[in-house]
Scaffold this active site. Structure first.
Site, short mmCIF file in Angstrom:
data_model
loop_
_atom_site.label_atom_id
_atom_site.label_comp_id
_atom_site.label_asym_id
_atom_site.label_seq_id
_atom_site.Cartn_x
_atom_site.Cartn_y
_atom_site.Cartn_z
N CYS A 1 3.36 14.44 1.32
CA CYS A 1 3.46 14.25 -0.13
C CYS A 1 3.17 15.59 -0.83
O CYS A 1 2.08 16.15 -0.66
CB CYS A 1 2.49 13.17 -0.60
SG CYS A 1 2.69 11.58 0.25
N ARG B 1 -2.45 1.50 -16.46
CA ARG B 1 -3.63 2.34 -16.24
C ARG B 1 -3.35 3.81 -16.54
O ARG B 1 -2.44 4.41 -15.96
CB ARG B 1 -4.15 2.19 -14.81
CG ARG B 1 -5.44 3.00 -14.54
CD ARG B 1 -6.03 2.67 -13.19
NE ARG B 1 -6.40 1.27 -13.13
CZ ARG B 1 -5.99 0.43 -12.17
NH1 ARG B 1 -5.22 0.87 -11.20
NH2 ARG B 1 -6.37 -0.82 -12.19
N CYS C 1 -0.78 -3.53 -7.32
CA CYS C 1 -1.03 -2.38 -8.18
C CYS C 1 -0.03 -1.31 -7.78
O CYS C 1 -0.10 -0.79 -6.66
CB CYS C 1 -2.47 -1.90 -8.00
SG CYS C 1 -2.87 -0.38 -8.91
N CYS D 1 -12.06 0.43 -6.15
CA CYS D 1 -10.92 0.69 -5.27
C CYS D 1 -11.32 1.69 -4.18
O CYS D 1 -11.96 2.70 -4.47
CB CYS D 1 -9.75 1.24 -6.08
SG CYS D 1 -8.23 1.39 -5.13
N CYS E 1 -10.26 -3.44 -4.57
CA CYS E 1 -8.90 -2.95 -4.37
C CYS E 1 -8.91 -1.94 -3.23
O CYS E 1 -9.92 -1.27 -3.00
CB CYS E 1 -8.40 -2.30 -5.66
SG CYS E 1 -6.77 -1.50 -5.54
N CYS F 1 -4.35 13.64 6.55
CA CYS F 1 -3.21 12.72 6.51
C CYS F 1 -1.96 13.40 7.09
O CYS F 1 -1.67 14.55 6.77
CB CYS F 1 -2.94 12.28 5.07
SG CYS F 1 -1.59 11.08 4.93
N CYS G 1 -0.21 16.21 -2.78
CA CYS G 1 -1.48 15.68 -2.27
C CYS G 1 -2.30 16.72 -1.53
O CYS G 1 -1.83 17.40 -0.61
CB CYS G 1 -1.21 14.49 -1.36
SG CYS G 1 -2.74 13.67 -0.82
#
Length: 343
Positions: A56, A260, A188, A96, A128, A52, A59
């Site tokens: 972040c 969640r 979400c 998901c 999802c 990616c 991550c």
């Protein structure tokens, strides 16, 4: 009372309640709007891992960090459908799929994802996706393919956001959520605690979520799982007390949302997770891995559910409830000028 105009002072007052009072109030609200013995089980699969371009700080999949994650191309349809079937057999009602992209691009990979959505939807699972930023037209395509929900977390408060991520803005995240909502896809959206934020940042994050035009249908609350090689690799996760306090406040602010209990459960005791359920958490991710981070084994979740007499939530329960609520009897139909009524 459902409201979308919470002030910071109101949220601070709730968040800072004595711990036992806060949990009691959250549990009371939870029982007003939800079945306290019912928990939604979701499974999260990384369909495209690593590489990616974003930064972040938490991550493992950011290309610029040196972690143990190996870049993997987009999975094939049959692999995804097999994983979805295993999830369904293990009791999940929502599946998901996550891809380590900054944003969705209109190309062959997106077409493959649309096929995955169609396939998982046909299995009777709530499907999802979390694929990064979306345009309105891309959200519409996902909706047409059968997407039930889209995850796009705000992560933290707007004020703390730039300390965690610089490659996209807080406004970018809100824009994607708006595009998802316009397409009538279930939203979400939640966040992560343990990012070095203050209590004020947690309050700010919850204020953003609770004051959206409609509360997110699902609100994941994650505890940081430190990954070696990332800027937050040596950061201490938040305590269980902070997790419970954040979940309880989210439950009071957003009574009807699924809250969640997400990343970070592996280091929680059964007692700690039970406190989270008492405070209003009614959804978990099941499976040994969440994208690239470890998660409790399915057998452990089954054992905890048995101890607490928790039952899994069925798929599409809200949709089924709505169809029942809006059924019209023949007598009422005539009063409304409806000649033919299906009951």
């Amino acid at each position: 009372m459902i409201k979308n105009n919470w002030t910071r002072e109101e949220i601070e007052e709730i968040y800072n309640l004595p711990f036992m009072d806060l949990v009691y109030r959250a549990a009371t609200v939870h029982r007003q709007f939800n079945d306290p013995q019912e928990v939604q089980i979701s499974t999260l699969l990384s369909i495209k891992t690593g590489g990616c371009p974003e930064d972040c700080s938490y991550c493992s999949q950011a290309a610029r960090y040196h972690t143990d994650v190996k870049v993997q191309k987009l999975m094939e349809l049959d692999e995804v459908l097999s994983a979805a079937q295993r999830a369904k057999d293990a009791g999940s009602s929502r599946f998901c799929m996550g891809a380590a992209w900054r944003e969705v691009r209109d190309n062959k990979d997106f077409d493959k994802v649309l096929g995955m959505v169609q396939g998982v939807n046909s299995m009777g699972l709530e499907v999802c996706c979390t694929l990064g930023m979306l345009t309105e037209s891309q959200a519409e395509k996902l909706k047409d393919a059968g997407l039930y929900a889209y995850n796009h977390n705000v992560d933290t408060s707007e004020e703390h956001y730039e300390d965690v991520i610089s490659t996209r803005t807080f406004a970018d995240r809100l824009n994607t959520i708006d595009n998802v909502r316009k397409a009538k896809i279930s939203v979400c959206s939640g966040g992560i605690i343990g990012l070095g934020e203050s209590d004020g940042d947690r309050i700010g994050m919850l204020k953003t979520l609770a004051n959206m035009p409609q509360h997110p249908d699902s609100v994941p609350i994650n505890n940081l799982v430190p990954i070696k090689g990332t800027p937050l690799g040596d950061q201490e996760p938040a305590s269980i007390w902070d997790m419970v306090r954040t979940i309880a406040t989210a439950r009071i602010l957003m009574p009807k949302s699924m809250v969640r209990l997400s990343a970070g459960r592996l280091d929680m005791t059964y007692e700690g997770q039970t406190l989270c359920f008492m405070a209003g958490a009614n959804s978990i991710f099941s499976g040994d891995v969440l994208l690239t981070t470890p998660n409790p084994a399915v057998k452990n979740d089954q054992e905890l559910f048995q101890i607490l007499s928790i039952k899994p939530r069925e798929a599409f329960k809200d949709s089924k409830k709505a169809s029942v609520e809006f059924q019209v009897t023949p007598t009422a139909g005539k009063a409304l000028g409806i000649e033919e009524v299906t009951v």
